[in-house]
Design a protein around this motif. Sequence first.
Motif, short mmCIF file in Angstrom:
data_model
loop_
_atom_site.label_atom_id
_atom_site.label_comp_id
_atom_site.label_asym_id
_atom_site.label_seq_id
_atom_site.Cartn_x
_atom_site.Cartn_y
_atom_site.Cartn_z
N ASP A 171 -0.81 11.82 1.32
CA ASP A 171 -1.91 11.92 0.36
C ASP A 171 -2.06 10.59 -0.40
O ASP A 171 -1.22 9.70 -0.31
N LYS A 196 0.62 7.53 -0.97
CA LYS A 196 0.29 6.26 -0.32
C LYS A 196 0.23 5.12 -1.35
O LYS A 196 0.76 4.04 -1.12
N HIS A 238 -7.62 -2.68 14.73
CA HIS A 238 -8.00 -2.52 13.32
C HIS A 238 -8.83 -3.72 12.86
O HIS A 238 -8.53 -4.87 13.17
N HIS A 254 2.65 1.92 -1.50
CA HIS A 254 2.00 0.60 -1.50
C HIS A 254 2.56 -0.26 -2.63
O HIS A 254 2.92 -1.41 -2.44
N ALA A 287 -3.68 -0.27 4.69
CA ALA A 287 -4.11 0.20 6.01
C ALA A 287 -2.90 0.58 6.85
O ALA A 287 -2.92 1.60 7.56
N ASP A 321 -1.40 4.07 6.85
CA ASP A 321 -2.06 5.13 7.63
C ASP A 321 -1.39 5.31 8.98
O ASP A 321 -1.52 6.35 9.61
N PHE A 322 -0.70 4.29 9.45
CA PHE A 322 -0.15 4.30 10.81
C PHE A 322 1.38 4.26 10.87
O PHE A 322 1.96 4.53 11.91
#
Length: 64
Positions: free
Chosen positions: A2, A6, A33, A10, A53, A56-57
């Motif tokens: 969520d 995140k 990307h 970060h 970004a 997300d992966f």
Amino acid sequence: MDFIAKKNAHDRLLGVTHLEADRELLKQKAPQHHLLKRGVFNRLQDASSILFALLDFATEEEIV
């Protein structure tokens, strides 16, 4: 992950010195990307965008 989790990950991981390593990991995880197609203009802003970004992966543990 969520948004709050995140954002916390970060903030813990952000470091301009890790920009290239984060770019390489993003290239492995998501080679198409859009952030990989542009140059580096502002190292802090670009490091932040790439890390956000990447989350997300990849997990926080993978990034470390």
